[in-house]
Design a protein around this motif. Structure first.
Motif, short mmCIF file in Angstrom:
data_model
loop_
_atom_site.label_atom_id
_atom_site.label_comp_id
_atom_site.label_asym_id
_atom_site.label_seq_id
_atom_site.Cartn_x
_atom_site.Cartn_y
_atom_site.Cartn_z
N GLU A 172 0.83 -1.21 0.00
CA GLU A 172 0.00 0.00 0.00
C GLU A 172 0.86 1.26 0.00
O GLU A 172 0.53 2.23 -0.67
CB GLU A 172 -0.93 0.01 1.21
CG GLU A 172 -1.73 -1.27 1.40
CD GLU A 172 -2.96 -1.35 0.51
OE1 GLU A 172 -3.48 -0.30 0.10
OE2 GLU A 172 -3.40 -2.49 0.24
N ASN A 173 1.97 1.24 0.77
CA ASN A 173 2.75 2.48 0.89
C ASN A 173 3.86 2.59 -0.14
O ASN A 173 3.99 3.61 -0.79
CB ASN A 173 3.34 2.59 2.29
CG ASN A 173 2.26 2.82 3.34
OD1 ASN A 173 1.08 2.86 2.99
ND2 ASN A 173 2.64 2.95 4.57
N TRP A 174 4.67 1.53 -0.29
CA TRP A 174 5.77 1.63 -1.25
C TRP A 174 5.28 1.59 -2.68
O TRP A 174 5.54 2.47 -3.47
CB TRP A 174 6.74 0.47 -1.08
CG TRP A 174 7.59 0.52 0.14
CD1 TRP A 174 7.44 1.31 1.23
CD2 TRP A 174 8.74 -0.30 0.37
NE1 TRP A 174 8.41 1.03 2.13
CE2 TRP A 174 9.22 0.06 1.64
CE3 TRP A 174 9.39 -1.29 -0.37
CZ2 TRP A 174 10.34 -0.55 2.19
CZ3 TRP A 174 10.50 -1.89 0.18
CH2 TRP A 174 10.98 -1.52 1.45
N PHE A 175 4.59 0.50 -3.00
CA PHE A 175 4.28 0.26 -4.40
C PHE A 175 2.92 0.82 -4.80
O PHE A 175 2.53 0.73 -5.96
CB PHE A 175 4.35 -1.23 -4.71
CG PHE A 175 5.75 -1.77 -4.64
CD1 PHE A 175 6.79 -1.11 -5.26
CD2 PHE A 175 6.03 -2.94 -3.96
CE1 PHE A 175 8.08 -1.60 -5.21
CE2 PHE A 175 7.32 -3.44 -3.90
CZ PHE A 175 8.36 -2.77 -4.52
N GLU A 196 -10.54 -2.88 7.82
CA GLU A 196 -9.72 -1.77 7.32
C GLU A 196 -10.54 -0.50 7.20
O GLU A 196 -10.06 0.58 7.52
CB GLU A 196 -9.12 -2.12 5.95
CG GLU A 196 -7.98 -3.12 5.98
CD GLU A 196 -8.48 -4.55 5.88
OE1 GLU A 196 -9.71 -4.76 6.03
OE2 GLU A 196 -7.66 -5.45 5.67
N ASN A 197 -11.78 -0.65 6.75
CA ASN A 197 -12.64 0.53 6.61
C ASN A 197 -12.89 1.17 7.97
O ASN A 197 -12.90 2.39 8.11
CB ASN A 197 -13.97 0.16 5.96
CG ASN A 197 -13.80 -0.04 4.46
OD1 ASN A 197 -13.01 0.64 3.84
ND2 ASN A 197 -14.52 -0.99 3.91
N LEU A 198 -13.07 0.30 8.98
CA LEU A 198 -13.32 0.79 10.33
C LEU A 198 -12.11 1.56 10.85
O LEU A 198 -12.24 2.57 11.54
CB LEU A 198 -13.59 -0.41 11.24
CG LEU A 198 -14.57 -0.16 12.38
CD1 LEU A 198 -15.95 0.17 11.84
CD2 LEU A 198 -14.63 -1.39 13.28
N LEU A 199 -10.90 1.07 10.48
CA LEU A 199 -9.68 1.72 10.94
C LEU A 199 -9.30 2.92 10.08
O LEU A 199 -8.31 3.58 10.34
CB LEU A 199 -8.52 0.72 10.93
CG LEU A 199 -8.62 -0.46 11.92
CD1 LEU A 199 -7.52 -1.46 11.67
CD2 LEU A 199 -8.57 0.06 13.35
N GLY A 200 -10.09 3.13 9.03
CA GLY A 200 -9.78 4.26 8.15
C GLY A 200 -8.61 4.00 7.23
O GLY A 200 -8.01 4.92 6.69
N LEU A 201 -8.29 2.71 7.03
CA LEU A 201 -7.17 2.38 6.14
C LEU A 201 -7.65 2.03 4.76
O LEU A 201 -6.86 1.88 3.84
CB LEU A 201 -6.38 1.18 6.70
CG LEU A 201 -5.66 1.40 8.02
CD1 LEU A 201 -5.18 0.08 8.57
CD2 LEU A 201 -4.50 2.36 7.82
N GLY A 202 -8.97 1.83 4.62
CA GLY A 202 -9.50 1.39 3.33
C GLY A 202 -9.22 2.43 2.29
O GLY A 202 -9.41 2.24 1.13
#
Lengths: 333, 171, 504
Positions: free
Chosen positions: B152-155, B165-171
């Motif tokens: 998600e971050n590098w590539f 993930e949606n709950l954690l706001g990462l979605g």
């Protein structure tokens, strides 16, 4: 369920913001997927990656743009993906002519009306090219030679089947009565090389696909399928600029065709979502990098939005239906 | 563990039945290909050359013919050659991994690839590796964090995500 | 020699501290990308392309940008071999052929040896290809122009015949498996007419079956299932782990010089044409198996069987950049993305790039030398580390591998459907392996099927259905004849043997 929670989360975020400002100033809360209904390395792909680069370099957006190629079924895969993401504001798609041609040619069920129009980025030109070793200097000379050689003897190379290149070829055939054998290849670069290698007799490559070979003295442009000449006056070869290429219409071949490079969103998004992206692209288009890209590719820089954009797309759709019907490219026809 | 586990020496399937099943698989696929080719047209078309079904039609035919020959050879094989295709114990081992893997693949679209992977690795380590719970949770826990950062971050590759993930706001 | 002075100038450009640092960063990222199946060189480069956008705007920045991106490419070429050898899972399409002997070697506890052989021959293949690019590029670039549809079809035919002629499995099973590969390749949009084939109205099938998903399932998952029959352990866990293995293997490698030379030629040819690195690796493996004195033992863990495909893949991968630079035609998917990058940076690849952008071109060529050296250093120092992965207990590494395979299958086309297909292909791989259906012709058919069919139909369009076009000129005629000869080689050699017997 998934979108339900997503909405709840964005509502929670929105609640933190002062109310009132929220209606105008929506911003993406996560990375934005930019769908490319074509393969890596092609014209649409280049444009999206350039946008991604410009947005990142100038910090035009807090989140990132993630280009995703969904080329399956002549782009149907990408369009269906956006169509099914109703109400999702973090997904935009760039379109080519396959927005019209794919549903007509394959019968896959989608239409641009299933999506939300955002903005036209540019229009891509088409130029009639021949090998520089051949004697043809004007479209007329070339078409006469095609007729003289006999039906199907001269070969037209192009990208894909029943897409823009073959539609233009069919239009030339209908207008002039000349008959080509159309040979489909996978990419514009390969098409240009096939012409340089003498395996086909002509192409209708986009400027950016053939410019290197033109500069190298291997190809010759005969005319551009536009209503007026291209505006770029800087010399590309020793003697010619893009503006020196005559239009096909003024050379007696009355055909014009431009390919859409525009942006759409999923159905059912709110006006503030659309407005956000219109604002974003306005900033992108103001950058020197974007202007340079437009000039490199000799694009037509018409950039309609809103109502005008939708009207333009509707007119183009009607035109594609009639062109494709005339050529017999419609599925099940 | 080199021997199959207790009581697993019996044959679950014979080689012959497996051969016949695979030949049947090929025949069915061949038939499906032929059917679709006939719909598309298998001949020569004036402007476009060979029709889209031209190639698939013949390769479907070859596939069907070859699978009939393979089936015949399996049937004619001597009885003595009909050794065990897979023993019961072996099959049990294969299934203890295959079934959870299939469930895992199914879960990806519901709960996202990160949570599904965590559960899959943790349960695999716990049940088959007999690791204590804390180890079975720590290893996949670290791994999915690494995967998240790399993809998600590098590539900037977005992998399937679920409600968590949606709950954690990462979605 | 003008080339030499240009090259020395290029080294000057490429050897700035920033550029050397970028080289190592690129190679390491590339190796990671190569190891993760699904995340290929093409995605890797595409993903990092926008990062280079700002970089390319500064003076000399375009050179730095292409150095970073091309080093990712070298890294990915190196990295693809790692999982092929250790787990039978090709990280990249071109390392499928590396599994044939690399994985058996690892099972015999010789993972270190196989890895060293793979990395070293990759390096040699690339190096020879760069030498060719340096001195022969103008001549060679013209050669690529001679390739139209009939020539491409002949190249694919040649690849096929070189590889398939010597299958040891029952012939009708080979045939069935190969046809299944072609059928899978036909799913999706037909290039020539734009019609949808074998999709049965399913949106999942619109894109067809990706080669990598099939390979990850058939080879990777299938192999894990097979291993399970013998209990919860990987064979080859006893791999010797010390750095001496590198030197020991190097002592053995010069023996295979002939294979290396042959594979380099095959690779350069396929790269320039451009046929691609994946067919090159298959063709080279097939040719080596046929002409090596040890050919009959290929597939049981011969170092030579690792040398051949790796040399060719890297030679092809490198020379694929030549048509990109000189013609603007990408020789591989990764080259296609690099090409897009050049255009975004405002460079026009084509015949004039060598003249107009001297610094850039020669900087790039110099970075090919340096980047491959950087790559070799990185991967060789890691050989013991990679081999040590096999010591991780099975019940940890097996699920991790399956998860990585699942992620890989997903990333190929961003489709969860492919994760399911991976499991289905895994079961098929297990069944096929146990019933002696060969997997190699199947995957080769998936790789080449679509392109071969398009090339054939384009050729038929050009000739209006006359097969004579496959013999129409010396180039295509030679290739077609060679292909048919290779296919009939077992019969020809038997006949020659008989004649010789009579004379004796």
């Amino acid at each position: 369920m998934k979108t339900g929670i997503a909405l709840a989360v964005s509502a929670a975020f929105a609640a933190v913001l002062p109310t009132g400002a929220q209606a105008q100033t929506w911003e993406p809360t996560k990375n934005v997927e930019f769908i490319i209904p074509a393969g890596t390395g092609g014209g649409a792909d280049q444009m999206v990656r350039a946008v991604q680069g410009i947005v990142a370099k100038h910090g035009l957006m807090k989140q990132s743009i993630l280009p995703i190629n969904k080329a399956g079924g002549a782009g149907a895969e990408g369009f269906l993906d956006v169509k099914s993401a109703a109400g999702e504001p973090h997904k935009i798609i760039i379109t080519l002519s396959n927005l019209f041609t794919t549903p007509l040619a394959t019968g896959v069920p989608f239409n641009w009306r299933d999506l939300t129009p955002v903005q036209m980025l540019a229009l891509d030109n088409f130029v009639l090219w021949v090998n520089a070793k051949t004697p043809y200097k004007t479209p007329k000379e070339f078409i006469d030679a095609v007729k003289k050689a006999g039906p199907g003897k001269m070969k037209m190379g192009g990208t894909g089947a029943k897409q823009e290149d073959q539609i233009i070829t069919a239009a030339i055939e209908q207008k002039t009565g000349a008959k080509f054998t159309y040979i489909p290849f996978k990419g514009g670069g390969a098409v240009a090389t096939q012409l340089v290698g003498g395996h086909v007799d002509a192409t209708v490559n986009n400027p950016i696909e053939a410019v290197a070979q033109w500069k190298g003295g291997n190809l010759r442009p005969l005319c551009v399928f536009e209503l007026k000449r291209m505006p770029y006056k800087e010399k590309v070869t020793a003697t010619m600029s893009w503006a020196d290429i005559p239009t096909c219409k003024e050379s007696g071949l009355d055909i014009d065709y431009l390919m859409l490079r525009g942006v759409f969103m999923a159905p059912g998004v709110k006006p503030e979502h659309v407005n956000y992206y219109i604002g974003l692209f306005a900033k992108v288009m103001a950058t020197p990098e974007w202007k340079k890209l437009m000039e490199e590719g000799a694009f037509n820089i018409t950039a309609l939005k809103g109502r005008e954009y939708a009207d333009w797309v509707a007119r183009e759709e009607a035109r594609h239906v009639s062109l494709m019907k005339g050529a017999g490219f419609i599925a099940g026809q | 563990m080199t021997e199959g586990p207790e009581g697993g020496g019996r044959a679950a399937f014979g080689q012959k039945s497996a051969e016949l099943a695979v030949a049947a698989f090929f025949f069915v696929i061949g038939a499906v290909v032929i059917a679709d080719s006939l719909r598309l047209g298998t001949g020569w078309q004036e402007v476009h050359g060979p029709r889209p079904g031209y190639f698939p039609f013949y390769l479907g035919l070859i596939m069907c013919a070859a699978s009939l020959i393979n089936a015949a050879r399996a049937l004619l094989a001597k009885r003595a050659e009909d050794k065990a295709f897979v023993e019961v114990g072996q099959l049990r081992l294969v299934l203890t991994v295959l079934v959870p893997t299939a469930v895992y693949a199914g879960l990806v679209s519901w709960i996202g690839i990160y949570v599904a992977s965590f559960l899959y690795i943790a349960l695999f380590m716990r049940w088959l590796g007999k690791y204590p719970w804390w180890k079975a949770a720590a290893v996949p826990g670290c791994l999915i964090v690494v995967f998240f950062v790399v993809f998600e971050n590098w590539f900037k590759v977005s992998l399937p995500k679920g409600p968590l993930e949606n709950l954690l706001g990462l979605g | 020699m003008e080339e030499i002075s240009s090259l020395i100038h290029g080294f000057g450009v490429a050897l700035s501290p920033t550029n050397v640092a970028l080289m190592f960063v690129g190679v390491i990222l590339g190796v990671i990308i190569g190891v993760l199946p699904g995340l290929g060189g093409a995605n890797g480069v595409a993903i990092l392309l926008p990062l280079t956008f700002g970089m390319a705007q500064t003076p000399g920045g375009a050179t730095s940008a292409i150095i970073l991106l091309s080093c990712i490419y070298w890294g990915a070429l190196f990295g693809g071999a790692i999982t092929s050898i250790l787990f039978n899972i090709p990280g990249e399409p071109w390392s499928v052929a590396t599994t044939f002997d690399g994985y058996p070697l690892a099972q015999q506890g010789k993972a270190g040896q196989a890895l060293t052989a793979a990395f070293t021959s990759s390096f040699i293949g690339a190096l020879l290809a760069v030498v060719m690019i340096t001195f022969l590029s103008p001549v060679v670039a013209k050669f690529a122009l001679a390739f139209g549809p009939p020539e491409f079809f002949a190249v694919y035919l040649l690849t096929f015949c070189a590889f398939v002629g010597t299958s040891k499995e029952p012939p009708f099973k080979t045939l069935a498996a190969m046809m299944l590969g072609f059928a899978l390749a036909a799913v999706g949009t037909d290039t020539v007419t734009g019609t949808l084939r074998l999709t049965f109205g399913s949106t999942h099938l619109l894109t067809g079956f990706d080669f990598l998903v099939a390979v990850i399932g058939l080879f990777g998952i299938g192999e894990i299932l097979l291993t399970l029959e013998e209990g919860l352990a990987f064979r080859g866990a006893s791999a010797k782990i010390n750095s001496k293995v590198v030197l020991e293997t190097w002592r053995e490698l010069p023996r295979y010089w002939l294979t290396s030379v042959r594979s380099t030629l095959v690779g350069c040819f396929m790269g320039i044409v451009p046929g691609g690195a994946t067919p090159a690796s298959f063709m080279s493996y097939g040719v080596a198996r046929r002409f090596s004195p040890d050919g009959a033992k290929f597939g049981t863990g011969k170092v030579e069987g690792v040398v051949a495909p790796e040399t060719a893949a890297h030679a092809a991968g490198t020379s694929a950049l030549l048509p990109m630079i000189t013609l603007g035609v990408p020789g591989s998917p990764t080259a296609a993305v690099l090409l897009g990058g050049l255009m975004i940076w405002g460079l026009q690849p084509g015949p004039l790039l060598f003249v107009e952008q001297k610094d850039f071109v020669w900087g790039l060529i110099a970075s090919m030398y340096l980047g491959n050296i950087a790559g070799l250093i990185v991967v060789l120092t890691c050989v013991p580390l990679f081999a040590a992965i096999l010591r991780i207990p099975f019940s940890i590494i097996a699920p991790v591998i399956i998860v990585i395979c699942a992620i890989g299958s997903f990333t190929v086309k961003n489709a969860i459907f492919d994760v399911w297909m991976m499991v289905v292909f895994g079961v098929l791989g297990y069944l096929f392996k146990k019933t002696q259906y060969p997997l190699a012709p199947l995957v080769l058919a998936i790789v080449l099927g679509d392109n071969a069919e398009s090339a054939f139909r384009q050729a038929m369009l050009m000739s209006q259905g006359d097969l004579g076009i496959l013999f129409a000129n010396a180039l295509v005629g030679t290739m077609t004849t060679l292909a048919l000869a290779l296919l009939g080689w077992p019969m020809i050699s038997a006949l020659l043997g008989k004649l010789r017997g009579k004379q004796g």
